[in-house]
Design a protein around this motif. Structure first.
Motif, PDB file in Angstrom:
ATOM      1  N   MET A 569      -7.481 -27.580 -46.103  1.00 41.42           N
ATOM      2  CA  MET A 569      -7.440 -26.450 -45.187  1.00 41.42           C
ATOM      3  C   MET A 569      -5.993 -26.105 -44.808  1.00 41.42           C
ATOM      4  SD  MET A 569      -9.311 -26.217 -41.478  1.00 41.42           S
ATOM      5  CE  MET A 569      -8.280 -27.535 -40.833  1.00 41.42           C
ATOM      6  N   MET A 570      -5.171 -27.122 -44.549  1.00 43.06           N
ATOM      7  CA  MET A 570      -3.791 -26.907 -44.120  1.00 43.06           C
ATOM      8  C   MET A 570      -2.790 -27.062 -45.266  1.00 43.06           C
ATOM      9  SD  MET A 570      -4.293 -26.215 -40.958  1.00 43.06           S
ATOM     10  CE  MET A 570      -2.689 -26.300 -40.178  1.00 43.06           C
ATOM     11  N   ASN A 571      -3.314 -27.350 -46.471  1.00 39.30           N
ATOM     12  CA  ASN A 571      -2.474 -27.507 -47.657  1.00 39.30           C
ATOM     13  C   ASN A 571      -1.438 -28.623 -47.478  1.00 39.30           C
ATOM     14  OD1 ASN A 571      -1.598 -26.947 -50.264  1.00 39.30           O
ATOM     15  ND2 ASN A 571       0.002 -25.565 -49.534  1.00 39.30           N
ATOM     16  N   ALA A 572      -1.927 -29.797 -47.105  1.00 41.76           N
ATOM     17  CA  ALA A 572      -1.061 -30.965 -46.964  1.00 41.76           C
ATOM     18  C   ALA A 572      -1.578 -32.067 -47.896  1.00 41.76           C
ATOM     19  CB  ALA A 572      -1.072 -31.450 -45.516  1.00 41.76           C
ATOM     20  N   PRO A 573      -0.643 -32.852 -48.464  1.00 38.24           N
ATOM     21  CA  PRO A 573       0.815 -32.734 -48.344  1.00 38.24           C
ATOM     22  C   PRO A 573       1.345 -31.553 -49.157  1.00 38.24           C
ATOM     23  CG  PRO A 573       0.270 -34.440 -49.914  1.00 38.24           C
ATOM     24  CD  PRO A 573      -1.040 -33.987 -49.329  1.00 38.24           C
ATOM     25  N   ASN A 574       2.491 -31.027 -48.725  1.00 37.55           N
ATOM     26  CA  ASN A 574       3.094 -29.919 -49.454  1.00 37.55           C
ATOM     27  C   ASN A 574       4.573 -30.191 -49.699  1.00 37.55           C
ATOM     28  OD1 ASN A 574       4.170 -29.542 -46.921  1.00 37.55           O
ATOM     29  ND2 ASN A 574       2.998 -27.695 -46.473  1.00 37.55           N
ATOM     30  N   ASP A 575       5.216 -29.308 -50.421  1.00 42.36           N
ATOM     31  CA  ASP A 575       6.616 -29.502 -50.769  1.00 42.36           C
ATOM     32  C   ASP A 575       7.511 -29.142 -49.585  1.00 42.36           C
ATOM     33  OD1 ASP A 575       6.012 -30.219 -53.403  1.00 42.36           O
ATOM     34  OD2 ASP A 575       5.866 -28.110 -53.996  1.00 42.36           O
ATOM     35  N   PRO A 576       8.479 -29.994 -49.258  1.00 46.06           N
ATOM     36  CA  PRO A 576       9.417 -29.649 -48.186  1.00 46.06           C
ATOM     37  C   PRO A 576      10.381 -28.563 -48.635  1.00 46.06           C
ATOM     38  CG  PRO A 576      10.087 -31.681 -49.240  1.00 46.06           C
ATOM     39  CD  PRO A 576       8.780 -31.299 -49.856  1.00 46.06           C
ATOM     40  N   MET A 577      10.945 -27.846 -47.672  1.00 43.01           N
ATOM     41  CA  MET A 577      11.953 -26.838 -47.981  1.00 43.01           C
ATOM     42  C   MET A 577      13.277 -27.533 -48.323  1.00 43.01           C
ATOM     43  SD  MET A 577      10.329 -24.028 -47.669  1.00 43.01           S
ATOM     44  CE  MET A 577      11.638 -22.798 -47.605  1.00 43.01           C
ATOM     45  N   PRO A 578      14.056 -26.967 -49.228  1.00 41.44           N
ATOM     46  CA  PRO A 578      15.337 -27.593 -49.606  1.00 41.44           C
ATOM     47  C   PRO A 578      16.239 -27.884 -48.416  1.00 41.44           C
ATOM     48  CG  PRO A 578      14.797 -25.818 -51.132  1.00 41.44           C
ATOM     49  CD  PRO A 578      13.776 -25.755 -50.022  1.00 41.44           C
ATOM     50  N   ASP A 579      16.270 -26.956 -47.422  1.00 36.80           N
ATOM     51  CA  ASP A 579      17.154 -27.202 -46.278  1.00 36.80           C
ATOM     52  C   ASP A 579      16.657 -28.356 -45.418  1.00 36.80           C
ATOM     53  OD1 ASP A 579      14.971 -25.663 -45.577  1.00 36.80           O
ATOM     54  OD2 ASP A 579      16.012 -24.651 -43.940  1.00 36.80           O
ATOM     55  N   GLU A 583      19.001 -31.608 -44.688  1.00 34.07           N
ATOM     56  CA  GLU A 583      19.280 -32.037 -43.317  1.00 34.07           C
ATOM     57  C   GLU A 583      19.003 -33.522 -43.133  1.00 34.07           C
ATOM     58  OE1 GLU A 583      18.678 -29.810 -39.079  1.00 34.07           O
ATOM     59  OE2 GLU A 583      16.869 -30.150 -40.273  1.00 34.07           O
ATOM     60  N   LEU A 584      18.037 -34.028 -43.906  1.00 29.39           N
ATOM     61  CA  LEU A 584      17.670 -35.440 -43.799  1.00 29.39           C
ATOM     62  C   LEU A 584      18.420 -36.315 -44.798  1.00 29.39           C
ATOM     63  CD1 LEU A 584      13.814 -34.930 -43.457  1.00 29.39           C
ATOM     64  CD2 LEU A 584      15.346 -35.789 -41.668  1.00 29.39           C
ATOM     65  N   GLY A 585      19.207 -35.683 -45.655  1.00 36.57           N
ATOM     66  CA  GLY A 585      19.935 -36.453 -46.654  1.00 36.57           C
ATOM     67  C   GLY A 585      19.029 -37.038 -47.712  1.00 36.57           C
ATOM     68  N   LEU A 586      17.980 -36.293 -48.076  1.00 40.45           N
ATOM     69  CA  LEU A 586      16.997 -36.785 -49.035  1.00 40.45           C
ATOM     70  C   LEU A 586      16.968 -35.904 -50.277  1.00 40.45           C
ATOM     71  CD1 LEU A 586      13.969 -37.556 -46.675  1.00 40.45           C
ATOM     72  CD2 LEU A 586      15.647 -39.175 -47.565  1.00 40.45           C
ATOM     73  N   ARG A 587      16.522 -36.498 -51.369  1.00 36.67           N
ATOM     74  CA  ARG A 587      16.328 -35.764 -52.611  1.00 36.67           C
ATOM     75  C   ARG A 587      15.036 -36.249 -53.249  1.00 36.67           C
ATOM     76  NH1 ARG A 587      18.168 -36.726 -57.964  1.00 36.67           N
ATOM     77  NH2 ARG A 587      19.376 -38.517 -57.211  1.00 36.67           N
ATOM     78  N   VAL A 588      14.192 -35.329 -53.717  1.00 39.25           N
ATOM     79  CA  VAL A 588      12.941 -35.686 -54.362  1.00 39.25           C
ATOM     80  C   VAL A 588      13.202 -35.921 -55.840  1.00 39.25           C
ATOM     81  CG1 VAL A 588      10.631 -34.920 -54.968  1.00 39.25           C
ATOM     82  CG2 VAL A 588      11.550 -34.387 -52.706  1.00 39.25           C
ATOM     83  N   ILE A 589      12.827 -37.113 -56.319  1.00 37.12           N
ATOM     84  CA  ILE A 589      12.966 -37.444 -57.726  1.00 37.12           C
ATOM     85  C   ILE A 589      11.623 -37.216 -58.400  1.00 37.12           C
ATOM     86  CG2 ILE A 589      13.487 -39.266 -59.394  1.00 37.12           C
ATOM     87  CD1 ILE A 589      15.197 -40.584 -57.228  1.00 37.12           C
ATOM     88  N   PRO A 590      11.504 -36.277 -59.330  1.00 41.52           N
ATOM     89  CA  PRO A 590      10.213 -36.002 -59.982  1.00 41.52           C
ATOM     90  C   PRO A 590       9.666 -37.242 -60.680  1.00 41.52           C
ATOM     91  CG  PRO A 590      11.827 -34.296 -60.500  1.00 41.52           C
ATOM     92  CD  PRO A 590      12.576 -35.408 -59.832  1.00 41.52           C
ATOM     93  N   GLN A 591       8.352 -37.435 -60.562  1.00 45.30           N
ATOM     94  CA  GLN A 591       7.685 -38.554 -61.221  1.00 45.30           C
ATOM     95  C   GLN A 591       7.081 -38.084 -62.537  1.00 45.30           C
ATOM     96  OE1 GLN A 591       7.558 -41.800 -59.805  1.00 45.30           O
ATOM     97  NE2 GLN A 591       9.091 -40.870 -58.476  1.00 45.30           N
ATOM     98  N   ASP A 592       7.299 -38.841 -63.590  1.00 40.46           N
ATOM     99  CA  ASP A 592       6.741 -38.483 -64.896  1.00 40.46           C
ATOM    100  C   ASP A 592       5.235 -38.700 -64.901  1.00 40.46           C
ATOM    101  OD1 ASP A 592       9.240 -37.846 -65.828  1.00 40.46           O
ATOM    102  OD2 ASP A 592       9.629 -39.887 -66.553  1.00 40.46           O
TER     103      ASP A 592
END
Length: 592
Positions: A569-579, A583-592
């Motif tokens: 209903m709320m579409n979670a989990p979803n992709d975070p915005m780049p900003d 701001e959190l000093g994080l980077r998403v590493i794609p999983q194969d």
């Protein structure tokens, strides 16, 4: 008059005939009887029948109204003809003749699911449109039940002089048996908070702080694999803790609360007044589970001696191996080849080659033992088994063998199926039992590593002396409450002595530095006069699930995740915005 209603849709009866009223709600259904419109209007409280004919100024507007439109009507209460009275609803003696209508909210397009009627819909549809699903009568009833149960729990805890306190939602990660949900910190880059798996450390700290009796209806967050009786993300529990108590004090506190709840909301079912205390070891032996369904009277027994050196080579050779045994599942009234074959098929579906069986039948001049096992082990051993299990003509017994941990769970499920199929399980009962004397440690069969089997904060029976022996023999002051095959409560008398805590964690491979790092707040607090204390937590969702007679926990949670831990209903989990990531000093590493 109020802008939306002067009465609810459950208020009207014969005393209101002649009154002018205003009602608001949802159109449950519309019936057109040759120019005469009948509308069932529904709100949270009930349903009222509305009527409108072409003489009403509202008729042209009402002709366009469809199911689940939200409307407001003004009209006059009229008595129904005696033959048209609907005794099934409180408003069944009257109907409201509509003079005016206002559409408050219309449905755009087709409804993805119907509220009226008992149609079944895929769970994915129901969860995606949960706000519509929740309008249905059963779901409204379940959620009201949940609210009433929580309210009653609070009153019962207050009556026992408990104080309700709220503990933090953002805290530190700690190993408590499940995966944490981690929360990155913006102010401290690279560091993470965690959502609490339970208020475990905080409620113990409350005891150190001098609050004698604490409780709360606590949200708990665990990243777990979903199943029918468990939410994959979060759940609620009645969390309580007390100072200067022993195990029996905790039992004596929670039992009247839960007994009262099940008597109040259990629909007249029998509620056990005496709760057995069964050791974890005996529960595994007798029931194949640490959450046994005691409505089923079947108890499994060890029958190894009757197969040792017998003509049934499979079991005889099995018993030559260390740590193996043969167990029997009695099946009163199950003495037919058809039933035995059905249970054998069940075992094969569970991944076993089959399940041995013996059944006893009347042969005119006496009783005969039948089945492959009876032929292989002979009449003397078969008779000894029958006497041990206290069985007779028309009864059967099923047999499983090997190392107990390898077959106990299947045996427990077989016991449940036998009880159900033979009508032995009392469905009109809430059967409770405390499971006690849990082992604190377990060994990984692959690595040989010793780790905590249950709550790491439990006080070992025997204190420090117990920790100097074989870890696998150490029992804890730790307990669960089982009801009808579900674990409802888990708790323990806590380990409040730092030196015992360090030793307990050392056995599981955690050094003192690691313990101080993970549980620093609690370890430090225990240096300043910690009282003996203990408590437990009761699962709110499971309690309501049992009371509502539901087999799926999502039926009693307002907005649950699906089996893949998704909120459709709320579409979670979803992709975070780049900003946000930046701001959190994080980077998403794609999983194969």
């Amino acid at each position: 008059m109020h802008a939306y209603r002067s009465k609810t849709c459950a208020d009207l009866n014969a005393k209101n005939v002649g009154d002018n009223v205003r009602l608001s709600g949802w159109v449950h259904r519309v019936r057109d009887h040759g120019g005469l419109l009948f509308i069932d209007l529904r709100d949270h409280y009930g349903t009222t029948q509305l009527i409108c004919d072409p003489d009403s100024t509202a008729f042209s507007e009402l002709e366009n109204v469809r199911a689940e439109w939200c409307i407001r009507i003004d009209g006059e209460v009229k008595a129904r003809a005696p033959e048209l009275v609907n005794a099934k609803i409180p408003t069944g003696e009257v109907e409201v003749f509509i003079r005016d209508v206002e559409v408050l909210g219309r449905v755009n397009g087709d409804l993805p699911l119907q509220v009226f009627g008992g149609q079944e819909y895929p769970e994915e549809t129901r969860l995606r449109y949960r706000y519509l699903d929740l309008r249905r009568e059963k779901m409204q009833r379940n959620m009201i039940l949940r609210s009433d149960v929580v309210s009653s729990i609070r009153k019962r805890m207050w009556d026992q002089k408990f104080k309700e306190f709220q503990t933090p939602i953002i805290t530190a990660s700690s190993p408590e048996g499940a995966r944490d949900f981690l929360v990155p910190s913006r102010l401290h880059p690279g560091k993470f908070y965690a959502l609490p798996q339970a208020p475990q450390q905080f409620k113990q700290l409350l005891m150190v702080s001098g609050f004698d009796k604490y409780f709360q209806i606590a949200p708990c967050f665990r990243d777990e694999d979903p199943r029918a009786d468990r939410s994959p993300t979060d759940f609620y529990q009645l969390d309580l803790e007390m100072s200067f108590v022993e195990q029996q004090d905790v039992f004596d506190t929670i039992q009247p609360v839960l007994t009262g709840i099940f008597e109040e909301f259990g629909g007249g079912k029998t509620v056990d007044q005496e709760w057995a205390q069964i050791s974890y070891k005996d529960a595994a032996l007798w029931y194949g589970s640490d959450k046994p369904d005691l409505r089923n009277p079947i108890k499994m027994q060890v029958v190894s001696e009757h197969f040792a050196g017998s003509g049934f080579a499979i079991f005889a050779k099995l018993l030559e191996q260390e740590g193996t045994q043969i167990r029997a599942i009695p099946a009163p009234t199950g003495g037919s080849r058809k039933f035995c074959d059905r249970m054998n098929a069940f075992a094969q579906k569970e991944g076993l080659p089959g399940m041995g069986y013996i059944f006893w039948r009347d042969q005119g001049e006496g009783m005969e033992a039948a089945g492959p096992l009876a032929k292989n082990i002979g009449p003397e051993r078969t008779e000894a088994i029958r006497q041990q299990l206290d069985l007779g003509v028309g009864d059967a017994a099923f047999f499983l063998g090997g190392k107990p941990k390898a077959f106990e769970a299947v045996a427990g499920r077989a016991r449940n199926v036998i009880g159900e199929e033979l009508g032995l399980t009392d469905k009109n009962r809430f059967a409770f039992a405390w499971i006690v004397d849990f082992p604190i440690y377990e060994k990984d069969d692959t690595t040989g590593k010793i780790d905590f089997e249950h709550n790491p904060f439990s006080m070992p029976q025997g204190g420090m002396d117990a920790l100097n022996g074989d870890p696998l023999e150490v029992l804890g002051f730790q307990y669960d409450l089982a009801c009808n095959g579900y674990e409802l409560v888990s708790g323990a008398i806590r380990n409040h002595r730092p030196e015992i805590m360090f030793k307990a964690f050392e056995i599981a491979g955690y050094g003192e530095d690691e313990v101080r790092k993970r549980f620093g707040g609690m370890v430090n607090a225990f240096q300043y006069g910690a009282p003996p204390h203990g408590g437990c937590a009761a699962g709110i969702d499971r309690i309501v699930m049992l009371l509502a007679e539901e087999s799926n926990i999502r039926e009693v949670i307002l907005f649950p995740m699906n089996q893949r831990a998704e909120d459709l209903m709320m579409n979670a989990p979803n992709d975070p915005m780049p900003d946000q990531l930046m701001e959190l000093g994080l980077r998403v590493i794609p999983q194969d």
